[in-house]
Design an enzyme around this catalytic site. Sequence first.
Site, mmCIF file in Angstrom:
data_model
loop_
_atom_site.group_PDB
_atom_site.id
_atom_site.type_symbol
_atom_site.label_atom_id
_atom_site.label_comp_id
_atom_site.label_asym_id
_atom_site.label_seq_id
_atom_site.Cartn_x
_atom_site.Cartn_y
_atom_site.Cartn_z
ATOM 1 N N HIS A 1 74.829 7.802 75.398
ATOM 2 C CA HIS A 1 75.891 8.764 75.069
ATOM 3 C C HIS A 1 77.023 8.766 76.091
ATOM 4 C CE1 HIS A 1 77.499 11.699 72.332
ATOM 5 N NE2 HIS A 1 78.163 12.111 73.379
ATOM 6 N N GLY A 2 78.188 8.417 75.604
ATOM 7 C CA GLY A 2 79.406 8.466 76.411
ATOM 8 C C GLY A 2 79.504 7.383 77.460
ATOM 9 N N ARG B 1 73.784 9.917 59.308
ATOM 10 C CA ARG B 1 73.938 11.376 59.406
ATOM 11 C C ARG B 1 73.748 12.021 58.046
ATOM 12 N NH1 ARG B 1 76.265 14.545 63.257
ATOM 13 N NH2 ARG B 1 76.552 13.537 65.257
ATOM 14 N N ARG C 1 89.872 4.399 55.369
ATOM 15 C CA ARG C 1 90.627 3.841 54.258
ATOM 16 C C ARG C 1 89.928 3.998 52.913
ATOM 17 N NH1 ARG C 1 95.081 0.163 54.212
ATOM 18 N NH2 ARG C 1 96.505 1.340 55.487
ATOM 19 N N GLU D 1 65.020 8.776 75.068
ATOM 20 C CA GLU D 1 66.378 8.357 75.410
ATOM 21 C C GLU D 1 67.049 9.555 76.071
ATOM 22 O OE1 GLU D 1 68.557 5.992 72.651
ATOM 23 O OE2 GLU D 1 70.490 6.764 73.344
ATOM 24 N N ASP E 1 78.218 2.600 64.458
ATOM 25 C CA ASP E 1 78.655 3.690 63.571
ATOM 26 C C ASP E 1 80.168 3.700 63.356
ATOM 27 O OD1 ASP E 1 76.066 4.580 63.458
ATOM 28 O OD2 ASP E 1 76.357 6.272 64.837
ATOM 29 N N HIS E 2 80.907 3.432 64.457
ATOM 30 C CA HIS E 2 82.357 3.616 64.340
ATOM 31 C C HIS E 2 83.069 2.448 63.669
ATOM 32 C CE1 HIS E 2 81.928 7.481 65.928
ATOM 33 N NE2 HIS E 2 81.406 7.048 67.067
ATOM 34 N N THR F 1 80.178 14.625 67.696
ATOM 35 C CA THR F 1 79.166 13.637 68.069
ATOM 36 C C THR F 1 77.907 14.380 68.518
ATOM 37 O OG1 THR F 1 78.727 11.743 69.510
ATOM 38 C CG2 THR F 1 80.111 13.475 70.430
ATOM 39 N N THR F 2 76.841 13.638 68.814
ATOM 40 C CA THR F 2 75.583 14.284 69.205
ATOM 41 C C THR F 2 75.748 14.877 70.605
ATOM 42 O OG1 THR F 2 74.549 12.511 67.954
ATOM 43 C CG2 THR F 2 73.087 13.931 69.217
ATOM 44 N N ARG G 1 78.990 10.676 57.364
ATOM 45 C CA ARG G 1 80.398 10.561 57.768
ATOM 46 C C ARG G 1 80.780 9.149 58.192
ATOM 47 N NH1 ARG G 1 80.320 14.109 63.258
ATOM 48 N NH2 ARG G 1 79.434 15.618 61.829
ATOM 49 N N HIS G 2 79.808 8.355 58.648
ATOM 50 C CA HIS G 2 80.141 6.952 58.947
ATOM 51 C C HIS G 2 79.175 6.021 58.206
ATOM 52 C CE1 HIS G 2 77.395 8.089 62.147
ATOM 53 N NE2 HIS G 2 78.320 8.649 62.893
ATOM 54 N N GLU H 1 68.923 5.962 63.921
ATOM 55 C CA GLU H 1 68.920 7.339 64.429
ATOM 56 C C GLU H 1 68.919 8.297 63.252
ATOM 57 O OE1 GLU H 1 71.612 6.544 68.443
ATOM 58 O OE2 GLU H 1 72.318 7.933 66.900
ATOM 59 N N ASN I 1 75.677 0.414 69.160
ATOM 60 C CA ASN I 1 75.804 1.356 68.049
ATOM 61 C C ASN I 1 77.094 1.028 67.278
ATOM 62 O OD1 ASN I 1 76.762 3.676 66.602
ATOM 63 N ND2 ASN I 1 75.256 4.922 67.673
ATOM 64 N N HIS J 1 73.364 5.412 62.960
ATOM 65 C CA HIS J 1 72.953 6.815 62.783
ATOM 66 C C HIS J 1 73.305 7.221 61.357
ATOM 67 C CE1 HIS J 1 73.324 11.237 64.421
ATOM 68 N NE2 HIS J 1 72.497 11.129 63.399
HETATM 69 N N1 PXP Z 1 72.322 7.247 71.770
HETATM 70 C C1 PXP Z 1 72.168 8.222 70.859
HETATM 71 C C2 PXP Z 1 70.808 8.765 70.630
HETATM 72 C C3 PXP Z 1 73.282 8.696 70.117
HETATM 73 O O1 PXP Z 1 73.105 9.673 69.216
HETATM 74 C C4 PXP Z 1 74.538 8.116 70.352
HETATM 75 C C5 PXP Z 1 75.720 8.562 69.568
HETATM 76 O O2 PXP Z 1 75.985 9.859 69.798
HETATM 77 C C6 PXP Z 1 74.640 7.096 71.297
HETATM 78 C C7 PXP Z 1 73.520 6.682 72.005
HETATM 79 C C8 PXP Z 1 75.932 6.385 71.574
HETATM 80 O O3 PXP Z 1 76.876 7.248 72.108
HETATM 81 P P1 PXP Z 1 78.352 6.712 72.331
HETATM 82 O O4 PXP Z 1 78.931 6.422 70.985
HETATM 83 O O5 PXP Z 1 79.021 7.848 73.028
HETATM 84 O O6 PXP Z 1 78.254 5.474 73.167
#
Ligand code: PXP
Length: 238
Positions: A192-193, A45, A18, A151, A9-10, A100-101, A49-50, A70, A7, A43
Amino acid sequence: MRKLGVNIDHIATVRNARGEDHPIPYVAALNAIKFGANSITIHLREDRRHINDQDLKIISGIPKLPLNLEIAATAKMLKIAIKHKPNFVCIVPEKREEITTEGGLNLKKNNKKLKHTINRLNNSKIRTSLFVNASLNDIKIAKKLGTKCVEIHTGKISNLVKKNKNYQKEFKKIKKCAVYAESLALEVHAGHGLDYKTTKILKKINQITEYNIGHFIIGESIQFGLKKVIKTFKKILK
Ligand code: PXP
């Protein structure tokens, strides 16, 4: 073989801090695939935001890049997904105020909306996934909704592991759900996490075939990428 979805996103979070155009999400997407990722997750959103619409347009246009988009189950997002035709769509809950989700979908409450969204995506030949809590009932409902994959939200076990607390009960719950989902012919993913430790723990569950990881991968990449970048600057400054 277990698959790794990265992922990115970040990358966009850092760019947006910036308000300019560096780092570039599509470069990260290409590199992640080059270095072995099996797919790229973004994702889109509702508050952008990202990842933004332009990122989606560019990344979904990269030939042969396995893209997992996503989205929240809204009419607007469905229209965007069908227009850009990612390989996979993972439907997630979305609250504007969350960082976050925070959990899986409320499948009972959103049953009609989800069924419609999944139907439309299935008809467009986009593989569907539902982001669910580790609950046997939710797995059962997910199957009825017609999704191809689930998931499982791994936020709880990740927090327990990080805090050095007993995670066995949550692990067993996830395993039971994964076994049940597989018995219903659902593909099982986790996300997630996740970090190295939690991924090693969850890897013991053979039914989980895909791991979607974002924040930790980007964080580690920044920490360990410093060496190369600083060396480059030192060379320039010699
Ligand atoms: N899977 C899903 C469905 C998510 O929405 C996210 C982000 O919240 C992730 C995986 C990745 O989570 P993380 O950035 O905590 O690794």
